[in-house]
Motif scaffolding. Structure first.
Motif, PDB file in Angstrom:
ATOM      1  N   GLN A  84     114.293 103.686 111.090  1.00  0.00           N
ATOM      2  CA  GLN A  84     113.162 105.010 111.345  1.00  0.00           C
ATOM      3  C   GLN A  84     114.416 106.049 112.086  1.00  0.00           C
ATOM      4  OE1 GLN A  84     110.140 103.061 113.732  1.00  0.00           O
ATOM      5  NE2 GLN A  84     108.479 103.746 112.506  1.00  0.00           N
ATOM      6  N   GLY A  91     110.758 106.652 107.741  1.00  0.00           N
ATOM      7  CA  GLY A  91     110.085 105.353 108.245  1.00  0.00           C
ATOM      8  C   GLY A  91     108.796 105.746 109.324  1.00  0.00           C
ATOM      9  N   GLN A  97     107.283 104.773 104.924  1.00  0.00           N
ATOM     10  CA  GLN A  97     106.887 103.620 105.809  1.00  0.00           C
ATOM     11  C   GLN A  97     107.211 102.493 104.890  1.00  0.00           C
ATOM     12  OE1 GLN A  97     103.514 103.402 108.365  1.00  0.00           O
ATOM     13  NE2 GLN A  97     103.870 105.497 109.120  1.00  0.00           N
ATOM     14  N   PRO A  98     106.737 102.514 103.653  1.00  0.00           N
ATOM     15  CA  PRO A  98     106.994 101.306 102.703  1.00  0.00           C
ATOM     16  C   PRO A  98     108.269 101.048 102.613  1.00  0.00           C
ATOM     17  CG  PRO A  98     105.018 102.783 101.709  1.00  0.00           C
ATOM     18  CD  PRO A  98     105.634 103.477 102.942  1.00  0.00           C
ATOM     19  N   LEU A 100     110.268 100.273 104.666  1.00  0.00           N
ATOM     20  CA  LEU A 100     110.828  99.193 105.564  1.00  0.00           C
ATOM     21  C   LEU A 100     109.727  98.132 105.649  1.00  0.00           C
ATOM     22  CD1 LEU A 100     111.661 101.634 108.424  1.00  0.00           C
ATOM     23  CD2 LEU A 100     113.237 100.950 106.527  1.00  0.00           C
ATOM     24  N   ASN A 101     109.181  97.817 104.696  1.00  0.00           N
ATOM     25  CA  ASN A 101     108.344  96.497 104.518  1.00  0.00           C
ATOM     26  C   ASN A 101     109.363  95.544 104.248  1.00  0.00           C
ATOM     27  OD1 ASN A 101     105.985  97.767 105.044  1.00  0.00           O
ATOM     28  ND2 ASN A 101     105.314  97.867 103.060  1.00  0.00           N
ATOM     29  N   PHE A 106     106.571  94.976 108.924  1.00  0.00           N
ATOM     30  CA  PHE A 106     107.440  96.196 108.862  1.00  0.00           C
ATOM     31  C   PHE A 106     108.443  95.816 109.966  1.00  0.00           C
ATOM     32  CE2 PHE A 106     107.702 100.403 110.965  1.00  0.00           C
ATOM     33  CZ  PHE A 106     107.956 101.340 109.956  1.00  0.00           C
ATOM     34  N   PRO A 108     111.635  98.044 111.286  1.00  0.00           N
ATOM     35  CA  PRO A 108     112.222  99.250 111.208  1.00  0.00           C
ATOM     36  C   PRO A 108     113.506  99.419 111.692  1.00  0.00           C
ATOM     37  CG  PRO A 108     110.800  99.171 113.191  1.00  0.00           C
ATOM     38  CD  PRO A 108     110.874  97.699 112.276  1.00  0.00           C
ATOM     39  N   ASN A 294     110.831  97.490  97.314  1.00  0.00           N
ATOM     40  CA  ASN A 294     110.467  98.744  97.879  1.00  0.00           C
ATOM     41  C   ASN A 294     111.244  99.928  97.101  1.00  0.00           C
ATOM     42  OD1 ASN A 294     109.101  97.268  99.978  1.00  0.00           O
ATOM     43  ND2 ASN A 294     110.822  97.524 101.352  1.00  0.00           N
ATOM     44  N   SER A 305     105.665  99.317  97.929  1.00  0.00           N
ATOM     45  CA  SER A 305     106.145  98.222  98.314  1.00  0.00           C
ATOM     46  C   SER A 305     105.383  97.177  97.639  1.00  0.00           C
ATOM     47  CB  SER A 305     106.107  98.041  99.956  1.00  0.00           C
ATOM     48  OG  SER A 305     106.812  96.590 100.008  1.00  0.00           O
TER      49      SER A 305
END
Length: 658
Positions: A84, A91, A97-98, A100-101, A106, A108, A294, A305
């Motif tokens: 992030q 992130g 955000q997806p 970093l799945n 999750f 980060p 992703n 993702s």
């Protein structure tokens, strides 16, 4: 004397010029003025002028990639990849955000080690740069037009994704080798049962030629050695890939001692063309595996993702002639292939010498079936049959080798803190220069291709000590630039690096400059919440979910005052930057938002979630100084009690909307 030389003379006389001194000039020692002036001219980039090369340094435990200029050593950008990054909101934003799945949820953060630039016919083509996440095994693809992460794929059946991310010379595959052997498939098993039961996966990830999209083509399930570093064959050895291994003892405790028992470890030579043919003809076994894929869509400015459930594995013993083991001095780290593809360099960390293997001799030994034994059904070639020469360096702890465009190789020595230059073919050492201190990787722009540029060498050092002003126990790591255009290397400059760089990739600025994207076209923005016309800015409620469709331009938000939000609502800000001018981002931050600010590029849309917990009137503002009236770029959200019957309303250019 011109103005530049006058400035240099003044700096040198004052004892302030660090470049090229190699000593401790801030401790009362005088530098050599003539030498320093000459060196400073070589790294000086005048205001308004630009560097000749880009250098992409891995950020190690920062999880990110950093971009520097050569020869200046100036850092231009930090590209968030696995971590992030509040500077841009990577992130944190709903759109990223997806990225970093993972199959673990999750995640980060990661430990980013080895960047590699895409190639065509063995030459850098400047389209993408690939990097590895070492901890939660992942490979990422970064666009070299936007300098943003576009795709991340997780690697199943792997742990310590270290011998990656290295690419074949037409970018057919990105290859990812596991450092830590693990049970495959994972299961509850005593660690003492390591030998014979733990495996190492070598993963070949195909790259779609037009868009670069990644897909795992196959995984080789290898013996449970540690696979450290790797390099593709090129020119005559194209179609092969080479991996250094250690812990061929398959020890599971106190590896510092127990993994150094054998006199030799191996370089694994993999004929991926032969395995590709086997797979294309239906070979291999599809097994259950869980891993995330992703992908960021530039048109929608949004990542998605997907969790995948199976992967194709290949047992190497089922493909005769595909894999051979080349003995090399114990505990090798670097595994490097010269531009011709003829020489494979093995750097045994516990050896003072550098071992050079011959591709031609390897092929001859294979064709003659001159094997010295086997390991888990994989033939072992005799050391004497594949060795081409030995570089008697006199150094201690060889690690990595890169190449210039004049038939020279350069190897780092960790223990003796130096770079050694030697001649391919004669194995003669022609120069050596100290580094400060404990050098790991080195990089020559294009040094991992058929056509190295051969002007500069960057050494990435692990210990900084007295090179910079002290900043407490923790200091940034240090990189050093050498001029290698002459017979002798010349140290030019020190510069601090972010995180712990393990490797770098470099290329000419001309390869990237003209293709660098400057804006996102507003009329091409397909984000589902984009506002491409300020008149369409609005606020909508769906139960306790509120969507704010917001436009921003110098120097105001639309809408800027919003009422009717209630405690307990989920409020999504969807912000579109209406600028269409290069380098005019806008930021936005909301008091109480449990996320970072967002930095939104011209023509781009980003979103964040705000969940108000208190009644009141709460401000938001632009975080990036964008104009003379930047301070006036703000707005308010009125938050009423959850039981309130106040309807949503907002102002658009001073008018009330509802």
């Amino acid at each position: 004397m011109n103005k530049l030389k006058i400035k240099i003379a003044i700096f040198t006389a004052a004892g302030l010029l660090l470049a090229g001194c190699g000593g401790e000039i801030n401790k009362g020692k005088k530098s050599n003025g003539a030498l320093s002036a000459n060196v400073a001219e070589k790294v000086y980039i005048a205001p308004g002028e630009q560097d000749d090369y880009y250098a992409f340094l891995s950020g190690g435990y920062s999880g990110n990639l950093t971009v520097y200029g050569l020869p200046s050593g100036r850092m231009f950008k930090e590209i968030p990849v696995f971590s992030q990054f509040p500077t841009s909101g990577y992130g944190y934003s709903e759109e990223t955000q997806p990225m970093l799945n993972t199959s673990f949820g999750f995640i980060p953060w990661d430990d980013l080690h080895h960047p590699d630039i895409s190639q065509t016919k063995g030459e850098l083509d400047g389209r993408w740069i690939f990097v590895n996440g070492n901890n939660t095994p992942r490979i990422a693809r970064v666009s070299l037009s936007t300098f943003e992460t576009e795709e991340i794929i997780e690697i199943p059946n792997s742990a310590g994704n270290h011998s990656s991310s290295f690419i074949t010379e037409n970018t057919e595959y990105v290859v990812a080798g596991t450092r830590f052997a693990v049970p495959v498939p994972q299961r509850d098993i005593p660690i003492s049962d390591y030998k014979g039961n733990f495996k190492g996966a070598l993963t070949f990830i195909s790259v779609e030629p037009e868009h670069g999209h990644l897909d795992i083509k196959f995984q080789l399930i290898m013996p449970g050695f540690n696979y450290d570093l790797s390099r593709p064959g090129r020119n005559k050895s194209h179609g092969w890939f080479f991996f250094s291994t250690y812990n061929t003892e398959e020890a599971n405790t106190l590896l510092e001692v127990n993994a150094s028992q054998n006199d030799k470890d191996f370089i694994a030579a993999v004929n991926w063309k032969k395995i590709e043919e086997y797979v294309n003809n239906g070979g291999g076994e599809m097994v259950t595996a869980s891993y995330a894929h992703n992908v960021y869509d530039e048109s929608t400015h949004t990542a998605t993702s997907t969790l995948k459930k199976e992967v194709l594995t290949v047992d190497p013993t089922m493909v005769p002639g595909a894999i051979y083991l080349l003995p090399t001095p114990k505990s090798p780290h670097g595994c490097d292939v010269d531009p011709s593809g003829q020489y494979i360099i093995g750097s045994g960390k516990l050896s003072a010498d550098i071992t050079v293997h011959s591709f031609d001799k390897m092929i001859a030994a294979i064709e003659a079936e001159k094997f010295a034994g086997e390991a888990y059904g994989i033939p072992i070639l005799a050391f004497e049959d594949v060795m081409e020469g030995t570089v008697k360096s006199g150094g201690l702890g060889p690690l990595h080798t890169e190449f210039d465009n004049n038939g020279n190789a350069y190897t780092t020595f960790f223990i003796s803190s130096e770079v050694v230059k030697w001649k391919l073919g004669t194995w003669e050492v022609v120069d050596r220069q100290p580094t400060f201190y404990s050098v790991g990787h080195l990089m020559i722009p294009g040094g991992n291709s058929r056509k190295p540029y051969g002007k500069y060498l960057v050494a990435m050092n692990k210990i900084t000590k007295d090179r910079y002003l002290p900043t407490g126990p923790e200091m940034e790591h240090s990189a050093q630039i050498y001029d290698i255009s002459g017979e002798k290397m010349e140290l030019l400059y020190d510069f601090p690096t972010h995180g712990e760089p393990h490797y770098a990739a470099g290329c000419s600025a001309d390869l990237l400059r003209d293709n660098s994207k400057k804006i996102y076209r507003l009329d091409a923005n397909k984000h589902p919440y984009a506002v491409t016309n300020p008149a369409d800015a609005r606020v909508e409620r769906d139960g306790n979910v509120v969507h704010i469709y917001m436009a921003t331009i110098r120097s105001h938000f639309t809408p800027d005052n919003i009422e009717g939000v209630k405690v307990g609502d989920k409020v999504y800000f969807h912000v579109t930057n209406h600028e269409q001018d290069f380098d005019v981002p806008h930021g936005i931050s909301m008091i109480g938002a449990q996320t970072s600010e967002l930095l939104i590029m011209p023509g781009q849309t980003k979103s964040f979630l705000w969940e108000p917990k208190r009644v009141g009137v709460w401000p938001f503002y632009c975080t990036d100084f964008c104009s003379a009236l930047h301070q006036e770029m703000q707005g308010y959200v009125r938050v009423s009690p959850a039981s309130s019957d106040i309807e949503l309303s907002w102002t658009v250019g001073g008018d009330l909307g509802e």
